[in-house]
Design an enzyme around this catalytic site. Structure first.
Site, PDB file in Angstrom:
ATOM      1  CB  ILE A   1      -3.353   4.235  -3.756  1.00 39.98           C
ATOM      2  CG1 ILE A   1      -2.995   5.379  -2.795  1.00 39.98           C
ATOM      3  CG2 ILE A   1      -2.099   3.626  -4.391  1.00 39.98           C
ATOM      4  CD1 ILE A   1      -2.131   4.957  -1.615  1.00 39.98           C
TER       5      ILE A   1
ATOM      6  CG  ASP B   1     -14.169 -10.534  -0.460  1.00 30.40           C
ATOM      7  OD1 ASP B   1     -12.953 -10.603  -0.191  1.00 30.40           O
ATOM      8  OD2 ASP B   1     -15.027 -10.190   0.374  1.00 30.40           O
TER       9      ASP B   1
ATOM     10  CB  SER C   1       3.921  -2.962   0.646  1.00 28.27           C
ATOM     11  OG  SER C   1       4.225  -3.306   1.974  1.00 28.27           O
TER      12      SER C   1
ATOM     13  CE  LYS D   1      -1.037  -3.031   2.892  1.00 29.17           C
ATOM     14  NZ  LYS D   1      -1.506  -3.113   1.510  1.00 29.17           N
TER      15      LYS D   1
ATOM     16  CB  ILE E   1      -1.476   8.743  -0.853  1.00 28.21           C
ATOM     17  CG1 ILE E   1      -0.159   7.957  -1.002  1.00 28.21           C
ATOM     18  CG2 ILE E   1      -2.012   9.187  -2.218  1.00 28.21           C
ATOM     19  CD1 ILE E   1       1.006   8.713  -1.621  1.00 28.21           C
TER      20      ILE E   1
HETATM   21  C1  HXC Z   1     -11.769  -2.553  15.852  1.00 29.66           C
HETATM   22  C2  HXC Z   1     -12.788  -3.498  14.019  1.00 29.66           C
HETATM   23  C3  HXC Z   1     -12.967  -2.223  13.435  1.00 29.66           C
HETATM   24  C4  HXC Z   1     -12.488  -1.079  14.156  1.00 29.66           C
HETATM   25  C5  HXC Z   1     -13.793  -3.715  12.096  1.00 29.66           C
HETATM   26  N1  HXC Z   1     -13.324  -4.368  13.156  1.00 29.66           N
HETATM   27  N2  HXC Z   1     -13.577  -2.403  12.233  1.00 29.66           N
HETATM   28  N3  HXC Z   1     -12.184  -3.670  15.202  1.00 29.66           N
HETATM   29  N4  HXC Z   1     -11.891  -1.309  15.347  1.00 29.66           N
HETATM   30  N5  HXC Z   1     -12.630   0.155  13.682  1.00 29.66           N
HETATM   31  C6  HXC Z   1     -13.430  -5.812  13.401  1.00 29.66           C
HETATM   32  C7  HXC Z   1     -14.883  -6.208  13.577  1.00 29.66           C
HETATM   33  O1  HXC Z   1     -15.346  -5.945  14.878  1.00 29.66           O
HETATM   34  C8  HXC Z   1     -14.837  -7.693  13.256  1.00 29.66           C
HETATM   35  O2  HXC Z   1     -14.353  -8.453  14.338  1.00 29.66           O
HETATM   36  C9  HXC Z   1     -13.771  -7.763  12.166  1.00 29.66           C
HETATM   37  O3  HXC Z   1     -12.972  -6.569  12.294  1.00 29.66           O
HETATM   38  C10 HXC Z   1     -14.393  -7.811  10.774  1.00 29.66           C
HETATM   39  O4  HXC Z   1     -15.237  -6.683  10.628  1.00 29.66           O
HETATM   40  P1  HXC Z   1     -16.313  -6.592   9.438  1.00 29.66           P
HETATM   41  O5  HXC Z   1     -16.895  -5.236   9.471  1.00 29.66           O
HETATM   42  O6  HXC Z   1     -17.229  -7.766   9.498  1.00 29.66           O
HETATM   43  O7  HXC Z   1     -15.352  -6.824   8.174  1.00 29.66           O
HETATM   44  P2  HXC Z   1     -15.581  -6.514   6.647  1.00 29.66           P
HETATM   45  O8  HXC Z   1     -17.021  -6.158   6.361  1.00 29.66           O
HETATM   46  O9  HXC Z   1     -14.973  -7.620   5.909  1.00 29.66           O
HETATM   47  O10 HXC Z   1     -14.744  -5.136   6.418  1.00 29.66           O
HETATM   48  C11 HXC Z   1     -13.337  -5.142   6.403  1.00 29.66           C
HETATM   49  C12 HXC Z   1     -12.776  -3.889   7.114  1.00 29.66           C
HETATM   50  C13 HXC Z   1     -13.461  -2.609   6.574  1.00 29.66           C
HETATM   51  C14 HXC Z   1     -11.275  -3.872   6.926  1.00 29.66           C
HETATM   52  C15 HXC Z   1     -13.095  -4.010   8.598  1.00 29.66           C
HETATM   53  O11 HXC Z   1     -13.000  -1.469   7.272  1.00 29.66           O
HETATM   54  C16 HXC Z   1     -13.244  -2.436   5.093  1.00 29.66           C
HETATM   55  O12 HXC Z   1     -14.027  -2.972   4.295  1.00 29.66           O
HETATM   56  N6  HXC Z   1     -12.191  -1.691   4.672  1.00 29.66           N
HETATM   57  C17 HXC Z   1     -11.868  -1.491   3.221  1.00 29.66           C
HETATM   58  C18 HXC Z   1     -11.455  -0.074   2.936  1.00 29.66           C
HETATM   59  C19 HXC Z   1     -10.209   0.337   3.700  1.00 29.66           C
HETATM   60  O13 HXC Z   1      -9.989  -0.097   4.846  1.00 29.66           O
HETATM   61  N7  HXC Z   1      -9.396   1.211   3.063  1.00 29.66           N
HETATM   62  C20 HXC Z   1      -8.194   1.702   3.675  1.00 29.66           C
HETATM   63  C21 HXC Z   1      -7.037   0.911   3.182  1.00 29.66           C
HETATM   64  S1  HXC Z   1      -5.588   1.743   3.788  1.00 29.66           S
HETATM   65  P3  HXC Z   1     -15.372  -9.220  15.362  1.00 29.66           P
HETATM   66  O14 HXC Z   1     -14.468  -9.819  16.378  1.00 29.66           O
HETATM   67  O15 HXC Z   1     -16.284  -8.164  15.933  1.00 29.66           O
HETATM   68  O16 HXC Z   1     -16.129 -10.236  14.551  1.00 29.66           O
HETATM   69  C22 HXC Z   1      -4.448   0.620   4.299  1.00 29.66           C
HETATM   70  C23 HXC Z   1      -3.156   1.090   4.916  1.00 29.66           C
HETATM   71  C24 HXC Z   1      -2.955   2.528   4.758  1.00 29.66           C
HETATM   72  O17 HXC Z   1      -4.634  -0.508   4.128  1.00 29.66           O
HETATM   73  C25 HXC Z   1      -1.749   3.093   5.384  1.00 29.66           C
HETATM   74  C26 HXC Z   1      -1.924   4.594   5.413  1.00 29.66           C
HETATM   75  C27 HXC Z   1      -0.730   5.357   5.865  1.00 29.66           C
HETATM   76  P1  NAP Z   2      -9.068   2.473  -0.580  1.00 28.83           P
HETATM   77  O1  NAP Z   2      -9.526   3.488  -1.565  1.00 28.83           O
HETATM   78  O2  NAP Z   2     -10.024   2.070   0.475  1.00 28.83           O
HETATM   79  O3  NAP Z   2      -8.519   1.200  -1.374  1.00 28.83           O
HETATM   80  C1  NAP Z   2      -8.741  -0.120  -0.997  1.00 28.83           C
HETATM   81  C2  NAP Z   2      -9.531  -0.817  -2.097  1.00 28.83           C
HETATM   82  O4  NAP Z   2      -9.566  -2.204  -1.824  1.00 28.83           O
HETATM   83  C3  NAP Z   2     -10.961  -0.305  -2.207  1.00 28.83           C
HETATM   84  O5  NAP Z   2     -11.244  -0.001  -3.553  1.00 28.83           O
HETATM   85  C4  NAP Z   2     -11.801  -1.484  -1.724  1.00 28.83           C
HETATM   86  O6  NAP Z   2     -13.032  -1.543  -2.447  1.00 28.83           O
HETATM   87  C5  NAP Z   2     -10.892  -2.664  -2.038  1.00 28.83           C
HETATM   88  N1  NAP Z   2     -11.114  -3.782  -1.146  1.00 28.83           N
HETATM   89  C6  NAP Z   2     -11.170  -3.789   0.213  1.00 28.83           C
HETATM   90  N2  NAP Z   2     -11.421  -5.009   0.661  1.00 28.83           N
HETATM   91  C7  NAP Z   2     -11.515  -5.809  -0.427  1.00 28.83           C
HETATM   92  C8  NAP Z   2     -11.780  -7.186  -0.611  1.00 28.83           C
HETATM   93  N3  NAP Z   2     -11.971  -8.001   0.441  1.00 28.83           N
HETATM   94  N4  NAP Z   2     -11.805  -7.678  -1.863  1.00 28.83           N
HETATM   95  C9  NAP Z   2     -11.625  -6.865  -2.931  1.00 28.83           C
HETATM   96  N5  NAP Z   2     -11.378  -5.559  -2.831  1.00 28.83           N
HETATM   97  C10 NAP Z   2     -11.332  -5.037  -1.586  1.00 28.83           C
HETATM   98  O7  NAP Z   2      -7.772   2.978   0.216  1.00 28.83           O
HETATM   99  P2  NAP Z   2      -6.343   3.576  -0.227  1.00 28.83           P
HETATM  100  O8  NAP Z   2      -5.923   4.412   0.915  1.00 28.83           O
HETATM  101  O9  NAP Z   2      -6.345   4.142  -1.570  1.00 28.83           O
HETATM  102  O10 NAP Z   2      -5.415   2.252  -0.177  1.00 28.83           O
HETATM  103  C11 NAP Z   2      -5.000   1.587  -1.350  1.00 28.83           C
HETATM  104  C12 NAP Z   2      -3.749   0.775  -1.096  1.00 28.83           C
HETATM  105  O11 NAP Z   2      -2.669   1.639  -0.723  1.00 28.83           O
HETATM  106  C13 NAP Z   2      -3.873  -0.243   0.019  1.00 28.83           C
HETATM  107  O12 NAP Z   2      -3.148  -1.411  -0.317  1.00 28.83           O
HETATM  108  C14 NAP Z   2      -3.211   0.460   1.190  1.00 28.83           C
HETATM  109  O13 NAP Z   2      -2.734  -0.448   2.141  1.00 28.83           O
HETATM  110  C15 NAP Z   2      -2.091   1.193   0.475  1.00 28.83           C
HETATM  111  N6  NAP Z   2      -1.527   2.348   1.200  1.00 28.83           N
HETATM  112  C16 NAP Z   2      -2.269   3.484   1.333  1.00 28.83           C
HETATM  113  C17 NAP Z   2      -1.699   4.613   1.911  1.00 28.83           C
HETATM  114  C18 NAP Z   2      -2.448   5.908   2.003  1.00 28.83           C
HETATM  115  O14 NAP Z   2      -1.885   6.945   2.362  1.00 28.83           O
HETATM  116  N7  NAP Z   2      -3.706   5.942   1.666  1.00 28.83           N
HETATM  117  C19 NAP Z   2      -0.383   4.546   2.395  1.00 28.83           C
HETATM  118  C20 NAP Z   2       0.324   3.347   2.282  1.00 28.83           C
HETATM  119  C21 NAP Z   2      -0.255   2.260   1.671  1.00 28.83           C
HETATM  120  P3  NAP Z   2     -14.363  -2.199  -1.822  1.00 28.83           P
HETATM  121  O15 NAP Z   2     -14.457  -1.686  -0.414  1.00 28.83           O
HETATM  122  O16 NAP Z   2     -15.454  -1.708  -2.728  1.00 28.83           O
HETATM  123  O17 NAP Z   2     -14.174  -3.664  -1.899  1.00 28.83           O
END
Ligand code: HXC
Ligand code: NAP
Length: 278
Positions: A26, A75, A152, A170, A199
């Site tokens: 997004i 980060d 959000s 959020k 999305i």
């Molecule tokens: C339970 C989990 C878990 C899982 C991680 N943790 N994944 N717990 N179930 N699937 C826990 C770990 O065990 C750890 O706790 C803590 O979270 C931190 O995990 P790390 O892997 O060390 O964290 P980090 O490397 O910083 O990664 C952050 C992350 C990861 C959020 C966990 O998934 C990430 O990098 N995500 C970025 C991309 C993303 O999520 N995109 C989607 C955004 S969509 P402990 O206790 O073991 O130390 C969104 C809303 C969308 O935001 C809405 C859609 C409708």
């Molecule tokens: P996404 O592609 O995973 O977007 C999240 C981005 O944040 C990634 O590019 C990730 O890149 C970056 N990010 C994660 N942790 C970070 C950190 N600690 N520092 C800097 N950058 C970081 O997922 P998406 O679904 O498009 O979501 C984008 C936004 O839309 C989010 O705010 C999400 O909550 C919102 N949203 C999504 C949906 C949906 O349907 N997908 C619905 C409602 C809201 P790196 O991992 O490389 O850092």
């Protein structure tokens, strides 16, 4: 599809937009829509390679306006890293007119299994990360009388099973937005949030759903379809444009009406998702 032909293609020429999490999904869709309207675009995330790949596409979009693109790893949990990224953006692209705070993390996890660090991690990325970005961009936004768009999520208002951490984070982001609107309005800085619905083609949807769940969910979304990253990009462009010059402190739902039908289907179907997605 980017619908830049509906607006002047140089609407944001000479403006700088900084997008946290702008390397994918997004947020990249948002960055693309600003680039297509001529903006200089800075994007940050944790993965330089991913940002570099995204930058190639963005450069193709803003070249017509002589726009620049800066992919800079940072980060959002690290305020010093964001300060450095924003300083570099100012020196290479010019002061920031628009901050998009979109970096986020998410996973499905039942509340009783969520570890303190799991909860903290999502709060740190989504809520503290949004604060850090706003603080780091403040002096530039004040200079430009700019604006902030927070990305959000519906979980901020409608509780969803296994999304306690995201709901808390959020909801905090949207309250942060309102407080900034109150305090920074005197500097001409506006702050608003967008709540995307489901999305297509995004990491967020992939983590929270499955093809079977999507099929059922589409039937209850009032508009009977999921959104695209460009639907969110268009809304962000609108909120940052002169069309929205008196809009601040508001939450804009861009969800095809999804929020109107609640989370009951979601709460039933979450149990059917593969265990690995939790
Ligand atoms: C339970 C989990 C878990 C899982 C991680 N943790 N994944 N717990 N179930 N699937 C826990 C770990 O065990 C750890 O706790 C803590 O979270 C931190 O995990 P790390 O892997 O060390 O964290 P980090 O490397 O910083 O990664 C952050 C992350 C990861 C959020 C966990 O998934 C990430 O990098 N995500 C970025 C991309 C993303 O999520 N995109 C989607 C955004 S969509 P402990 O206790 O073991 O130390 C969104 C809303 C969308 O935001 C809405 C859609 C409708
Ligand atoms: P996404 O592609 O995973 O977007 C999240 C981005 O944040 C990634 O590019 C990730 O890149 C970056 N990010 C994660 N942790 C970070 C950190 N600690 N520092 C800097 N950058 C970081 O997922 P998406 O679904 O498009 O979501 C984008 C936004 O839309 C989010 O705010 C999400 O909550 C919102 N949203 C999504 C949906 C949906 O349907 N997908 C619905 C409602 C809201 P790196 O991992 O490389 O850092």
């Amino acid at each position: 599809m980017i619908v830049q032909h509906l607006l002047p293609r140089e609407l944001f020429k000479g403006n700088t937009v900084f997008v946290t999490g702008g390397g994918s999904g997004i947020n990249l869709g948002v960055a693309s829509n600003f680039a297509a309207l001529g903006a200089n675009v800075g994007i940050c995330g944790r993965t330089q390679d991913k940002l570099d790949r995204a930058a190639v596409g963005l450069r193709g979009l803003n070249a017509h306006a002589g726009g620049k693109v800066l992919p800079v790893a940072a980060d959002v949990r690290d305020p010093a890293a964001l300060d450095a990224a924003l300083a570099r953006t100012q020196s290479e692209l010019g002061p920031v007119d628009v901050l998009v705070a979109g970096a986020a993390g998410n996973f499905l996890c039942p509340a009783e299994e969520l570890s303190p660090n799991g909860f903290k991690t999502v709060i740190d990325i989504d809520l503290l990360g949004s604060f850090h970005a706003s603080r780091a961009a403040f002096t530039q936004l004040r200079e430009r009388r700019g604006c902030i768009v927070f990305i959000s999520a519906p979980q901020a208002y409608v509780p969803q099973a296994y999304q306690l951490h995201v709901g808390a984070a959020k909801a905090g982001v949207d309250m942060l937005m309102r407080n900034l609107a109150v305090e920074w309005g005197r500097y001409g800085i506006r702050a608003n949030s967008i709540i995307p619905g489901p999305i297509l083609g995004t990491e967020g949807l992939k983590r929270l759903s499955s093809p079977e769940v999507d099929e059922r969910a589409r039937q209850v979304v009032p508009m009977r379809q999921y959104g695209s990253v460009h639907d969110i990009g268009q809304a962000a462009v609108f909120l940052a444009s002169p069309l929205a010059s008196y809009i601040t402190g508001t939450v804009l739902l861009v969800d095809g009406g999804s929020s109107l039908v609640g989370s009951a289907l979601w709460n039933q179907t979450v149990e059917t998702l593969p265990r690995g997605k939790r």
